[in-house]
Design an enzyme around this catalytic site. Structure first.
Site, PDB file in Angstrom:
ATOM      1  N   ILE A  85      17.960  -2.801  10.537  1.00 44.07           N
ATOM      2  CA  ILE A  85      17.277  -3.509   9.451  1.00 44.07           C
ATOM      3  C   ILE A  85      17.385  -5.001   9.744  1.00 44.07           C
ATOM      4  O   ILE A  85      18.469  -5.509  10.046  1.00 44.07           O
ATOM      5  CB  ILE A  85      17.925  -3.157   8.101  1.00 44.07           C
ATOM      6  N   LEU A  86      16.258  -5.684   9.677  1.00 42.51           N
ATOM      7  CA  LEU A  86      16.248  -7.117   9.989  1.00 42.51           C
ATOM      8  C   LEU A  86      16.803  -7.919   8.815  1.00 42.51           C
ATOM      9  O   LEU A  86      16.506  -7.621   7.651  1.00 42.51           O
ATOM     10  CB  LEU A  86      14.816  -7.567  10.302  1.00 42.51           C
ATOM     11  N   HIS A 124       6.141   3.418  11.111  1.00 43.22           N
ATOM     12  CA  HIS A 124       7.074   4.419  10.570  1.00 43.22           C
ATOM     13  C   HIS A 124       6.391   5.789  10.615  1.00 43.22           C
ATOM     14  O   HIS A 124       5.225   5.915  10.215  1.00 43.22           O
ATOM     15  CB  HIS A 124       7.445   4.054   9.129  1.00 43.22           C
ATOM     16  N   GLU A 134      12.495  -5.451   1.759  1.00 39.64           N
ATOM     17  CA  GLU A 134      12.730  -4.091   1.284  1.00 39.64           C
ATOM     18  C   GLU A 134      12.343  -3.101   2.385  1.00 39.64           C
ATOM     19  O   GLU A 134      11.192  -3.113   2.840  1.00 39.64           O
ATOM     20  CB  GLU A 134      11.873  -3.847   0.040  1.00 39.64           C
ATOM     21  N   VAL A 135      13.281  -2.273   2.789  1.00 39.58           N
ATOM     22  CA  VAL A 135      13.066  -1.401   3.955  1.00 39.58           C
ATOM     23  C   VAL A 135      11.894  -0.440   3.745  1.00 39.58           C
ATOM     24  O   VAL A 135      11.830   0.268   2.730  1.00 39.58           O
ATOM     25  CB  VAL A 135      14.351  -0.588   4.255  1.00 39.58           C
TER      26      VAL A 135
HETATM   27  C1  GRF Z   1       8.091   6.022  16.412  1.00 41.08           C
HETATM   28  O1  GRF Z   1       7.823   7.327  16.045  1.00 41.08           O
HETATM   29  C2  GRF Z   1       8.144   5.125  15.199  1.00 41.08           C
HETATM   30  O2  GRF Z   1       7.367   5.587  14.159  1.00 41.08           O
HETATM   31  C3  GRF Z   1       9.591   5.169  14.818  1.00 41.08           C
HETATM   32  O3  GRF Z   1      10.275   5.243  16.042  1.00 41.08           O
HETATM   33  C4  GRF Z   1       9.460   5.884  17.009  1.00 41.08           C
HETATM   34  C5  GRF Z   1       9.437   5.047  18.260  1.00 41.08           C
HETATM   35  O4  GRF Z   1       8.851   5.706  19.331  1.00 41.08           O
HETATM   36  N1  GRF Z   1       9.930   4.033  14.015  1.00 41.08           N
HETATM   37  P1  GRF Z   1       8.686   4.998  20.723  1.00 41.08           P
HETATM   38  O5  GRF Z   1      10.043   4.439  21.124  1.00 41.08           O
HETATM   39  O6  GRF Z   1       7.655   3.924  20.602  1.00 41.08           O
HETATM   40  O7  GRF Z   1       8.272   6.087  21.660  1.00 41.08           O
END
Ligand code: GRF
Length: 193
Positions: free
Chosen positions: A90-91, A107, A142-143
Protein backbone atom coordinates in the site's frame (compact mmCIF):
# COMPACT_ATOMS: atom_id res chain seq x y z
CA UNK A 1 3.97 13.96 -27.80
CA UNK A 2 2.10 10.73 -28.37
CA UNK A 3 0.65 8.89 -25.43
CA UNK A 4 3.29 6.18 -25.89
CA UNK A 5 5.95 8.79 -25.17
CA UNK A 6 4.72 9.46 -21.63
CA UNK A 7 7.35 8.41 -19.11
CA UNK A 8 5.77 5.58 -17.15
CA UNK A 9 6.99 4.31 -13.82
CA UNK A 10 5.80 0.76 -13.26
CA UNK A 11 5.56 -0.62 -9.71
CA UNK A 12 5.49 -4.42 -9.67
CA UNK A 13 5.87 -7.36 -7.31
CA UNK A 14 4.71 -10.28 -9.44
CA UNK A 15 5.14 -12.17 -12.68
CA UNK A 16 5.26 -9.07 -14.82
CA UNK A 17 2.77 -9.90 -17.53
CA UNK A 18 1.30 -6.39 -17.46
CA UNK A 19 4.80 -4.89 -17.71
CA UNK A 20 5.57 -7.20 -20.64
CA UNK A 21 2.35 -6.16 -22.35
CA UNK A 22 3.11 -2.44 -21.97
CA UNK A 23 6.57 -3.03 -23.41
CA UNK A 24 5.14 -4.96 -26.35
CA UNK A 25 2.72 -2.13 -27.06
CA UNK A 26 5.60 0.32 -27.21
CA UNK A 27 5.01 2.32 -24.04
CA UNK A 28 8.01 4.19 -22.68
CA UNK A 29 8.92 2.61 -19.37
CA UNK A 30 11.20 5.14 -17.71
CA UNK A 31 11.55 3.10 -14.52
CA UNK A 32 10.44 -0.12 -12.87
CA UNK A 33 10.35 -0.23 -9.08
CA UNK A 34 9.88 -3.38 -7.09
CA UNK A 35 9.75 -4.46 -3.47
CA UNK A 36 10.58 -8.03 -4.57
CA UNK A 37 13.88 -8.12 -6.47
CA UNK A 38 13.40 -11.81 -7.30
CA UNK A 39 10.00 -11.38 -8.96
CA UNK A 40 9.34 -11.98 -12.66
CA UNK A 41 8.75 -8.30 -13.36
CA UNK A 42 12.21 -7.44 -11.98
CA UNK A 43 13.79 -10.19 -14.08
CA UNK A 44 12.04 -8.81 -17.16
CA UNK A 45 13.23 -5.28 -16.39
CA UNK A 46 16.83 -6.52 -16.13
CA UNK A 47 16.50 -8.54 -19.34
CA UNK A 48 15.26 -5.48 -21.22
CA UNK A 49 17.82 -3.14 -19.69
CA UNK A 50 15.19 -0.98 -18.00
CA UNK A 51 16.03 1.19 -15.01
CA UNK A 52 15.17 -1.04 -12.05
CA UNK A 53 14.84 0.22 -8.50
CA UNK A 54 14.80 -2.34 -5.71
CA UNK A 55 12.95 -1.19 -2.61
CA UNK A 56 12.67 -4.21 -0.35
CA UNK A 57 10.87 -3.27 2.84
CA UNK A 58 13.64 -4.76 5.01
CA UNK A 59 16.03 -2.04 3.85
CA UNK A 60 13.82 0.66 5.34
CA UNK A 61 12.62 1.46 8.86
CA UNK A 62 9.07 2.14 7.69
CA UNK A 63 6.87 2.06 4.62
CA UNK A 64 6.99 5.88 4.58
CA UNK A 65 10.80 5.79 4.30
CA UNK A 66 10.62 3.16 1.59
CA UNK A 67 8.14 5.25 -0.40
CA UNK A 68 10.15 8.45 0.05
CA UNK A 69 13.20 6.72 -1.42
CA UNK A 70 11.13 5.23 -4.24
CA UNK A 71 9.54 8.61 -4.98
CA UNK A 72 12.92 10.35 -5.22
CA UNK A 73 14.22 7.59 -7.49
CA UNK A 74 11.18 7.79 -9.79
CA UNK A 75 11.42 11.58 -9.91
CA UNK A 76 15.08 11.37 -10.93
CA UNK A 77 13.99 9.30 -13.90
CA UNK A 78 11.35 11.80 -14.95
CA UNK A 79 8.35 9.56 -14.30
CA UNK A 80 5.09 11.30 -15.19
CA UNK A 81 2.56 8.55 -14.59
CA UNK A 82 2.85 5.66 -12.12
CA UNK A 83 1.32 2.30 -13.03
CA UNK A 84 0.81 -0.24 -10.26
CA UNK A 85 0.99 -3.47 -12.23
CA UNK A 86 0.75 -6.17 -9.61
CA UNK A 87 2.33 -4.13 -6.81
CA UNK A 88 1.53 -5.70 -3.46
CA UNK A 89 2.29 -2.83 -1.05
CA UNK A 90 0.00 0.00 0.00
CA UNK A 91 1.47 3.34 -1.02
CA UNK A 92 1.93 5.93 1.71
CA UNK A 93 -0.17 9.07 1.49
CA UNK A 94 2.87 11.26 0.77
CA UNK A 95 3.65 9.14 -2.27
CA UNK A 96 0.03 9.28 -3.47
CA UNK A 97 -0.02 13.06 -2.98
CA UNK A 98 3.19 13.43 -5.01
CA UNK A 99 1.43 12.04 -8.11
CA UNK A 100 -2.10 13.48 -7.88
CA UNK A 101 -4.43 11.50 -10.19
CA UNK A 102 -1.25 10.16 -11.80
CA UNK A 103 -1.19 6.68 -10.27
CA UNK A 104 -3.30 3.87 -11.67
CA UNK A 105 -3.79 0.39 -10.28
CA UNK A 106 -5.07 -2.77 -11.90
CA UNK A 107 -7.05 -5.08 -9.63
CA UNK A 108 -8.35 -8.53 -10.63
CA UNK A 109 -12.01 -8.08 -9.68
CA UNK A 110 -14.95 -5.89 -10.47
CA UNK A 111 -14.40 -3.37 -7.67
CA UNK A 112 -15.79 -2.74 -5.14
CA UNK A 113 -16.24 -6.52 -5.01
CA UNK A 114 -13.24 -8.42 -3.66
CA UNK A 115 -11.24 -5.31 -2.85
CA UNK A 116 -7.98 -5.52 -0.92
CA UNK A 117 -5.39 -8.25 -0.79
CA UNK A 118 -3.78 -10.23 -3.56
CA UNK A 119 -6.27 -13.11 -3.60
CA UNK A 120 -9.26 -11.52 -5.34
CA UNK A 121 -9.46 -14.29 -7.96
CA UNK A 122 -9.43 -17.01 -5.29
CA UNK A 123 -12.14 -15.18 -3.32
CA UNK A 124 -14.34 -14.67 -6.37
CA UNK A 125 -14.15 -18.36 -7.24
CA UNK A 126 -14.82 -19.40 -3.64
CA UNK A 127 -17.82 -17.06 -3.46
CA UNK A 128 -19.42 -18.73 -6.46
CA UNK A 129 -19.97 -15.54 -8.44
CA UNK A 130 -20.87 -16.07 -12.09
CA UNK A 131 -19.15 -12.94 -13.32
CA UNK A 132 -15.96 -11.33 -12.11
CA UNK A 133 -13.32 -9.35 -14.01
CA UNK A 134 -10.83 -6.57 -13.52
CA UNK A 135 -10.71 -2.88 -12.76
CA UNK A 136 -8.28 -0.08 -13.48
CA UNK A 137 -8.69 2.81 -11.07
CA UNK A 138 -6.94 5.93 -9.90
CA UNK A 139 -5.02 5.35 -6.69
CA UNK A 140 -6.10 7.38 -3.66
CA UNK A 141 -5.40 6.89 0.03
CA UNK A 142 -8.25 4.43 0.32
CA UNK A 143 -7.12 0.99 -0.87
CA UNK A 144 -8.78 -0.16 -4.12
CA UNK A 145 -11.40 2.59 -3.79
CA UNK A 146 -10.18 5.40 -6.06
CA UNK A 147 -12.19 6.55 -9.09
CA UNK A 148 -12.77 3.73 -11.56
CA UNK A 149 -11.42 4.32 -15.06
CA UNK A 150 -12.31 1.07 -16.79
CA UNK A 151 -13.66 -2.37 -15.98
CA UNK A 152 -13.98 -5.59 -17.92
CA UNK A 153 -16.31 -8.44 -17.01
CA UNK A 154 -15.15 -12.04 -17.22
CA UNK A 155 -17.62 -14.90 -16.81
CA UNK A 156 -16.74 -17.70 -14.42
CA UNK A 157 -17.05 -20.96 -16.33
CA UNK A 158 -18.08 -24.39 -15.04
CA UNK A 159 -15.00 -26.24 -13.80
CA UNK A 160 -12.86 -23.10 -13.64
CA UNK A 161 -9.68 -23.23 -11.60
CA UNK A 162 -7.99 -20.17 -10.13
CA UNK A 163 -5.30 -20.45 -12.81
CA UNK A 164 -7.74 -20.62 -15.71
CA UNK A 165 -9.90 -17.82 -14.41
CA UNK A 166 -6.85 -15.67 -13.64
CA UNK A 167 -5.52 -16.19 -17.17
CA UNK A 168 -8.78 -14.93 -18.71
CA UNK A 169 -8.88 -11.97 -16.30
CA UNK A 170 -5.30 -11.08 -17.14
CA UNK A 171 -6.06 -11.11 -20.84
CA UNK A 172 -8.62 -8.40 -20.10
CA UNK A 173 -6.15 -6.51 -17.87
CA UNK A 174 -3.78 -6.41 -20.80
CA UNK A 175 -6.52 -4.76 -22.86
CA UNK A 176 -7.90 -2.22 -20.35
CA UNK A 177 -4.70 -1.07 -18.61
CA UNK A 178 -3.32 0.55 -21.81
CA UNK A 179 -6.78 1.99 -22.53
CA UNK A 180 -6.85 3.52 -19.05
CA UNK A 181 -3.41 5.05 -19.57
CA UNK A 182 -4.76 6.65 -22.76
CA UNK A 183 -7.77 8.00 -20.82
CA UNK A 184 -5.57 9.54 -18.14
CA UNK A 185 -3.34 11.08 -20.79
CA UNK A 186 -6.31 12.55 -22.66
CA UNK A 187 -7.63 14.07 -19.45
CA UNK A 188 -4.24 15.51 -18.50
CA UNK A 189 -3.03 18.14 -20.97
CA UNK A 190 0.37 18.30 -19.25
CA UNK A 191 0.96 14.66 -20.15
CA UNK A 192 0.22 15.27 -23.82
CA UNK A 193 2.48 18.24 -24.50
C1 GRF B 1 -2.66 -8.77 -11.82
O1 GRF B 1 -3.62 -9.76 -11.91
C2 GRF B 1 -3.22 -7.56 -11.12
O2 GRF B 1 -4.58 -7.43 -11.27
C3 GRF B 1 -2.88 -7.82 -9.68
O3 GRF B 1 -1.64 -8.47 -9.73
C4 GRF B 1 -1.51 -9.18 -10.95
C5 GRF B 1 -0.19 -8.85 -11.58
O4 GRF B 1 0.11 -9.67 -12.65
N1 GRF B 1 -2.89 -6.60 -8.93
P1 GRF B 1 1.43 -9.46 -13.48
O5 GRF B 1 2.60 -9.42 -12.50
O6 GRF B 1 1.32 -8.19 -14.26
O7 GRF B 1 1.53 -10.66 -14.36
Amino acid sequence: MTVAAIALGVLASGRGSNLRNLLELGYRIAAVATNRPSCGAAALARERGLALGEFSQRRFASSEERDAAMLAWLRERGVELVVNAGYDRILSSDFVAAFPRRIVNVHPSLLPAFAGGMDAVERALAAGVQVTGCTVHVVTDEVDAGPILLQAAVPVLAGDTVERLRARIQAEEHRILPEAIELIAQASPSLRQ
